[in-house]
Design an enzyme around this catalytic site. Sequence first.
Site, short mmCIF file in Angstrom:
data_model
loop_
_atom_site.label_atom_id
_atom_site.label_comp_id
_atom_site.label_asym_id
_atom_site.label_seq_id
_atom_site.Cartn_x
_atom_site.Cartn_y
_atom_site.Cartn_z
N HIS A 98 -4.15 84.17 75.68
CA HIS A 98 -3.45 84.69 76.74
C HIS A 98 -3.85 84.38 78.11
O HIS A 98 -4.62 83.49 78.34
CB HIS A 98 -3.38 86.24 76.38
CG HIS A 98 -4.80 86.99 76.92
ND1 HIS A 98 -6.12 86.13 76.62
CD2 HIS A 98 -5.29 87.89 78.14
CE1 HIS A 98 -7.11 87.20 76.70
NE2 HIS A 98 -6.37 87.76 77.78
N ASP A 102 -9.50 84.99 83.43
CA ASP A 102 -10.85 84.55 83.00
C ASP A 102 -10.80 83.56 81.74
O ASP A 102 -11.63 82.86 81.46
CB ASP A 102 -11.74 85.81 82.48
CG ASP A 102 -10.95 86.65 81.63
OD1 ASP A 102 -9.79 87.05 81.63
OD2 ASP A 102 -11.71 87.13 80.90
N HIS A 103 -9.75 83.39 81.04
CA HIS A 103 -9.27 82.65 79.94
C HIS A 103 -8.72 81.45 80.35
O HIS A 103 -8.58 80.38 79.39
CB HIS A 103 -8.53 83.19 78.72
CG HIS A 103 -9.31 84.68 78.31
ND1 HIS A 103 -9.82 84.62 77.08
CD2 HIS A 103 -9.69 85.70 78.77
CE1 HIS A 103 -10.45 85.95 76.88
NE2 HIS A 103 -10.23 86.47 77.96
ZN LIG Z 1 -7.69 89.60 78.80
ZN LIG Z 2 -10.92 88.17 79.04
#
Ligand SMILES: [Zn+2]
Ligand SMILES: [Zn+2]
Length: 312
Positions: A98, A102-103
């Site tokens: 997603h 942070d990803h």
């Molecule tokens: Zn998330």
């Molecule tokens: Zn996350």
Amino acid sequence: MQTVLAILLSLAFGWAAIPLRLSPGPTKSSASIVPATTTQVILLGTGTPFPDPASSGPATAVVVGRRVLLFDAGPGVMRRLKAANLPISGPEALFITHLHSDHTLGYADLILTSWVMRRRAPFPVYGPPGLRRMTNHLLAAYSEDIHIRENGLEPEATGGYRVDVHEIRRGVVYDKDGVRVTAIVVQHGAWPDAFAYRIDTADRSIVISGDTRPSDELVKAAQGVDILIHEVYSAARLKPEDRPGGQDWPRYCREYHTSDVELGALAVRIQPKLLILDHMIRMGASDEELLSGVRAGGYNDRVVVGKDLDKF
Ligand SMILES: [Zn+2]
Ligand SMILES: [Zn+2]
């Protein structure tokens, strides 16, 4: 002699023989020769948005022989790839769960640094709607850098920074030479599109949850997998926080994430051969507290707390 042996082994088994033999790295797994079809999971980043030096941003490598499939690109991903002795000139494919920062904060790093490290061709990137826009914006943000690298005295291949973006829905999104990746729709609060991924290879099945609250679709798709890598927060530590918006923190966690107790209950239904805790929102909880939360959910089989650069 050692070098000759390593070269012979690498010819027989692929690149994995060399780094494992000559540079075991900082992991706890024992050095061994990995045949070209053997699947290994390497946790590149088990962290959260909190900038913990010991836990890089979310990223997991599934390595099949010398092929590297990468799941999420949190901050620090390039340095962790290097630390794991994996290629730094781009993965075979990238899968984004997603679009939370942070990803994806390492996505620009992955695109641009792999190019500087001699990538010549695009790699495919799979993820939710919005990924194409994010990619185009990142390339626009770095357009001055790209211009200088292509037209200055740096020997970067023209256009070598490109990636092939695929905005996906649920179902099989990748199926190539014995590796199949299936996107599982999960619920991550207000996000309209968030995915877990199931990876099937000749010798292993793996599910990576991404960020999700307890998901029935994931339970169905993950039945009896060899490895379940799942996000988690500490139920015992969850309370309103003394900061702006901190009153909503418990509600946020319940709608966006999965507690250790809930994960234990999910694992009872899934029966993975190994459960790995990942993306741990600890709020001060120790490893032992998280594990006892999982046990309180009813799960008493194999479970480990994931650490960066662990190999399974
Ligand atoms: Zn998330
Ligand atoms: Zn996350």
